[in-house]
Design a protein around this motif. Sequence first.
Motif, PDB file in Angstrom:
ATOM      1  N   ALA A 278       0.830  -1.202   0.000  1.00 55.79           N
ATOM      2  CA  ALA A 278       0.000   0.000   0.000  1.00 55.79           C
ATOM      3  C   ALA A 278       0.868   1.256   0.000  1.00 55.79           C
ATOM      4  CB  ALA A 278      -0.923  -0.013   1.213  1.00 55.79           C
ATOM      5  N   THR A 279       1.907   1.267   0.831  1.00 56.03           N
ATOM      6  CA  THR A 279       2.781   2.435   0.901  1.00 56.03           C
ATOM      7  C   THR A 279       3.552   2.618  -0.399  1.00 56.03           C
ATOM      8  OG1 THR A 279       3.031   2.179   3.291  1.00 56.03           O
ATOM      9  CG2 THR A 279       4.665   3.521   2.164  1.00 56.03           C
ATOM     10  N   ALA A 280       4.044   1.524  -0.968  1.00 59.58           N
ATOM     11  CA  ALA A 280       4.794   1.616  -2.221  1.00 59.58           C
ATOM     12  C   ALA A 280       3.919   2.207  -3.320  1.00 59.58           C
ATOM     13  CB  ALA A 280       5.301   0.240  -2.625  1.00 59.58           C
ATOM     14  N   LEU A 281       2.658   1.758  -3.402  1.00 55.98           N
ATOM     15  CA  LEU A 281       1.757   2.250  -4.439  1.00 55.98           C
ATOM     16  C   LEU A 281       1.560   3.757  -4.324  1.00 55.98           C
ATOM     17  CD1 LEU A 281      -0.225   1.348  -6.739  1.00 55.98           C
ATOM     18  CD2 LEU A 281      -1.982   1.265  -4.976  1.00 55.98           C
ATOM     19  N   GLN A 287       5.668  10.370  -6.527  1.00 62.14           N
ATOM     20  CA  GLN A 287       6.866  10.671  -7.308  1.00 62.14           C
ATOM     21  C   GLN A 287       6.561  10.720  -8.810  1.00 62.14           C
ATOM     22  OE1 GLN A 287       9.740  11.291  -5.410  1.00 62.14           O
ATOM     23  NE2 GLN A 287       8.155  11.065  -3.828  1.00 62.14           N
ATOM     24  N   GLY A 288       5.272  10.639  -9.156  1.00 65.99           N
ATOM     25  CA  GLY A 288       4.896  10.686 -10.554  1.00 65.99           C
ATOM     26  C   GLY A 288       5.089   9.362 -11.277  1.00 65.99           C
ATOM     27  N   HIS A 294       5.254   2.103 -14.808  1.00 66.27           N
ATOM     28  CA  HIS A 294       6.679   2.346 -14.570  1.00 66.27           C
ATOM     29  C   HIS A 294       7.329   1.255 -13.718  1.00 66.27           C
ATOM     30  CE1 HIS A 294       5.070   6.517 -15.337  1.00 66.27           C
ATOM     31  NE2 HIS A 294       6.060   6.445 -16.222  1.00 66.27           N
ATOM     32  N   LEU A 295       6.627   0.745 -12.733  1.00 66.10           N
ATOM     33  CA  LEU A 295       7.115  -0.364 -11.908  1.00 66.10           C
ATOM     34  C   LEU A 295       5.967  -1.317 -11.611  1.00 66.10           C
ATOM     35  CD1 LEU A 295       9.008   2.237 -10.562  1.00 66.10           C
ATOM     36  CD2 LEU A 295       9.929   0.226  -9.448  1.00 66.10           C
ATOM     37  N   SER A 296       6.279  -2.597 -11.612  1.00 65.55           N
ATOM     38  CA  SER A 296       5.288  -3.601 -11.226  1.00 65.55           C
ATOM     39  C   SER A 296       5.373  -3.858  -9.724  1.00 65.55           C
ATOM     40  CB  SER A 296       5.521  -4.898 -11.995  1.00 65.55           C
ATOM     41  OG  SER A 296       5.176  -4.739 -13.359  1.00 65.55           O
ATOM     42  N   LEU A 297       4.288  -4.364  -9.160  1.00 69.82           N
ATOM     43  CA  LEU A 297       4.210  -4.541  -7.700  1.00 69.82           C
ATOM     44  C   LEU A 297       3.447  -5.812  -7.364  1.00 69.82           C
ATOM     45  CD1 LEU A 297       4.549  -3.377  -4.788  1.00 69.82           C
ATOM     46  CD2 LEU A 297       2.421  -2.111  -5.172  1.00 69.82           C
TER      47      LEU A 297
END
Length: 360
Positions: A278-281, A287-288, A294-297
């Motif tokens: 949740a925090t990473a998302l 950060q745009g 841009h990144l998978s999670l």
Amino acid sequence: MTSAPMPSRGNLVAECVRVMHLRISAGEWPRLLPGERRLAETLQVGRDTIRLALQQLERDGVLAPADAGARRRVIHSGGEAVREKNLTLKIGVLAHRRLELLPQPMLLEIDQVREALSSKGASLEVFAPAWYEQKNPAKRLEDFIGEHPCTAWMLLRSSAAVQGWFMKARIPVLIRGYPHPGITLPHLDIDWQATAHHAAGQLWRMGHRRVVVLSPAETLMGVEAAVRGVVELGEPGFEATALVENGTSGGVGRVLARALNFKSPPTAIIATRPRQAATALTWLASQGLQVPRHLSLISLGWEPFLDHLVPEITGYRIDPEAVAKLVVRRLERIATGDPNPGGNAWITPETVKGASVGKV
């Protein structure tokens, strides 16, 4: 299920003596009585009443004379000894946090276990002693188990010291988690290594070659197994880096900022905890950076709040009701003295397809 006897509101001292004698005779306190404070809370009377009742039980020859700072020792039950096998099944749970602070899936699982046991005339009680994660809890454990006799125990997030003490004491127990090296006690947990290996393989097939694994600061066997599962994927060119965060949103943000500044930054993030996902998302969005553009999670753990995030998080979850059935079956066999309750010790979680993983 009949409830434990409680004193009436007449002569409280005499009633407490009677009720404590009944509970001692029934085997609830076979060796040591709880402390005065605990007795007062349990019987819902004042500590002065408890002290007078203890003095009377000492005069009756039921309790040994008091030693300064020590709990009262039972020397005579006042009736026939009750064999442990005839006692109502009572399961004790030792946890690292109070019940209301445990993750929601574990709360649901414990509730299901409690309901299943209750339907069989058994009971479950959760304890979260402050010393549970101390480096040397042996003396505390010995006193605690004597004060809270249970047919069998279940350990949540237990240290090597706690597991080792139960193994040495030969007390019926189920580790609801990973066993530490050298521990041969029955256990039940998600196969974190296989789950993480599957997640890494999924990313590999989508073209990802550089992956970051978010790890909590606590030394947990399940997390260590998950990191191994990713690092040991073994596919050519695949690189995985484990980064430790301090349990705060700011800590997750700092390790992600560090990762994005690598010479070869990652294209995917594997979270070992739902809160990290949740925090990473949200941090990446600040950060745009978009997931999965841009990144998978991927999240290896699951909590219901993840269902409300956009995009839906790809990950793995278990059914608390199904796991509770496995727990109860093992506890019932362990409580009968069976040191090997059988069945697969590893849980395979369900894959949540989600929408947070994309091709590079």
